[in-house]
Design a protein around this motif. Structure first.
Motif, mmCIF file in Angstrom:
data_model
loop_
_atom_site.group_PDB
_atom_site.id
_atom_site.type_symbol
_atom_site.label_atom_id
_atom_site.label_comp_id
_atom_site.label_asym_id
_atom_site.label_seq_id
_atom_site.Cartn_x
_atom_site.Cartn_y
_atom_site.Cartn_z
ATOM 1 N N LEU A 156 0.867 -1.183 0.000
ATOM 2 C CA LEU A 156 0.000 0.000 0.000
ATOM 3 C C LEU A 156 0.901 1.229 0.000
ATOM 4 O O LEU A 156 1.589 1.496 1.000
ATOM 5 N N VAL A 193 -0.802 -1.203 -4.508
ATOM 6 C CA VAL A 193 -2.110 -0.583 -4.262
ATOM 7 C C VAL A 193 -1.903 0.893 -3.933
ATOM 8 O O VAL A 193 -1.327 1.213 -2.884
ATOM 9 N N VAL A 211 -2.760 4.237 -2.357
ATOM 10 C CA VAL A 211 -3.636 4.833 -1.328
ATOM 11 C C VAL A 211 -3.657 6.319 -1.636
ATOM 12 O O VAL A 211 -2.615 6.981 -1.598
ATOM 13 N N ARG A 212 -4.861 6.820 -2.013
ATOM 14 C CA ARG A 212 -4.923 8.143 -2.619
ATOM 15 C C ARG A 212 -5.568 9.178 -1.733
ATOM 16 O O ARG A 212 -6.309 8.856 -0.797
ATOM 17 N N LEU A 248 -9.889 8.416 -6.581
ATOM 18 C CA LEU A 248 -10.130 7.024 -6.976
ATOM 19 C C LEU A 248 -11.466 6.907 -7.710
ATOM 20 O O LEU A 248 -12.497 7.371 -7.218
ATOM 21 N N HIS A 293 -14.755 2.990 -2.948
ATOM 22 C CA HIS A 293 -13.588 3.124 -2.069
ATOM 23 C C HIS A 293 -14.020 3.443 -0.642
ATOM 24 O O HIS A 293 -15.160 3.850 -0.404
ATOM 25 N N GLU A 344 -7.765 7.283 0.840
ATOM 26 C CA GLU A 344 -8.806 6.394 0.323
ATOM 27 C C GLU A 344 -8.173 5.194 -0.369
ATOM 28 O O GLU A 344 -7.050 5.285 -0.890
ATOM 29 N N VAL A 345 -8.917 4.083 -0.382
ATOM 30 C CA VAL A 345 -8.448 2.887 -1.092
ATOM 31 C C VAL A 345 -9.647 2.218 -1.760
ATOM 32 O O VAL A 345 -10.766 2.255 -1.226
ATOM 33 N N HIS A 346 -9.412 1.632 -2.915
ATOM 34 C CA HIS A 346 -10.474 0.881 -3.589
ATOM 35 C C HIS A 346 -10.872 -0.335 -2.747
ATOM 36 O O HIS A 346 -10.000 -1.068 -2.251
ATOM 37 N N ALA A 388 -9.353 -3.737 -3.724
ATOM 38 C CA ALA A 388 -7.892 -3.835 -3.859
ATOM 39 C C ALA A 388 -7.300 -4.926 -2.971
ATOM 40 O O ALA A 388 -6.326 -5.596 -3.353
ATOM 41 N N THR A 418 -4.027 4.738 7.015
ATOM 42 C CA THR A 418 -3.878 3.708 5.972
ATOM 43 C C THR A 418 -4.036 2.309 6.577
ATOM 44 O O THR A 418 -4.663 1.420 5.993
ATOM 45 N N LEU A 440 -7.635 1.625 7.014
ATOM 46 C CA LEU A 440 -8.262 1.242 5.740
ATOM 47 C C LEU A 440 -8.058 -0.248 5.470
ATOM 48 O O LEU A 440 -8.996 -0.960 5.092
#
Ligand SMILES: O=P(O)(O)OC[C@H]1O[C@H](OP(=O)(O)OP(=O)(O)O)[C@H](O)[C@@H]1O
Ligand SMILES: Nc1ncnc2[nH]cnc12
Length: 175
Positions: A58, A80, A82-83, A88, A92, A107-109, A112, A135, A138
């Motif tokens: 990540l 992956v 992490v935005r 994204l 997410h 944010e993360v899908h 993922a 993170t 998440l």
């Protein structure tokens, strides 16, 4: 012998009052400008996690992308991103946190990672630890295991250890 930590201390430069008055910003761009140092750094970031069953790296936007991508390649793991909010395109999750110089969210899908994943979180720096802790939340919300966190540097005068108590953290240089 010059250690990697010494080389990083020489390369990383202090920029006073960026991005706000009172913040001493640790600029890693000279590390990227030196291809040998950059390669040594990404290999050293990956080394402690080899053979540990890491399935996903990540990498935290944006400086974490620079180090997370080569680390994923070293480990043969999925990358992956992490935005930051609003980037994204698919479904997410979001986690908010406080920074040394403000507030933000990551944010993360949702597709993922899952309960079969063992993730390594990679970023350039730990300061308050807020970004890495968010993170980690998440990853946990998606059922994944978190093996630990790998960063180029940590700012030991800031409270990242408290934010990440009990987490396996590997850092290449401390300031
Ligand atoms: O431990 P913390 O207090 O959370 O701080 C560390 C975070 O701060 C910086 O990101 P920033 O939000 O400045 O974004 P950038 O990588 O896009 O420059 C850095 O790249 C880490 O992600
Ligand atoms: N002092 C600092 N220098 C560089 N990146 C940072 N991220 C959070 N605090 C920082």
């Amino acid at each position: 012998m010059t250690t990697l930590s010494d080389r990083l201390k020489t390369a990383i430069r202090d920029v006073p009052d960026f991005p706000k008055p009172g913040i001493v910003f640790k600029d890693i761009t000279p590390v990227l400008h030196d291809p040998v140092l950059f390669a040594d750094v990404t290999a050293a970031l990956a080394a402690p996690w080899k053979g540990k069953g890491i399935t996903h790296v990540l990498a935290i936007e944006s400086r974490g992308f620079l180090f997370g991508a080569p680390v994923a390649q070293h480990l043969g793991a999925s990358l992956v991103p992490v935005r930051k909010p609003g980037k994204l395109p698919s479904a997410h999750l979001t986690e908010h946190y406080a920074l040394e110089y403000g507030e933000d969210a990551v944010e993360v899908h949702t597709d993922a990672i899952d309960a079969r994943s063992l993730v390594l979180i990679v970023d350039d720096v730990l300061a308050t630890g807020g970004t890495a802790a968010a993170t980690r939340r998440l990853a946990h919300r998606l059922g994944a295991g978190v093996a630990g966190i790998g960063v180029v540097m940590d700012l030991s005068f800031l409270p990242w250890r408290k934010a990440l108590a009990g987490v396996h953290v590997e850092t290449l240089v401390s300031f």
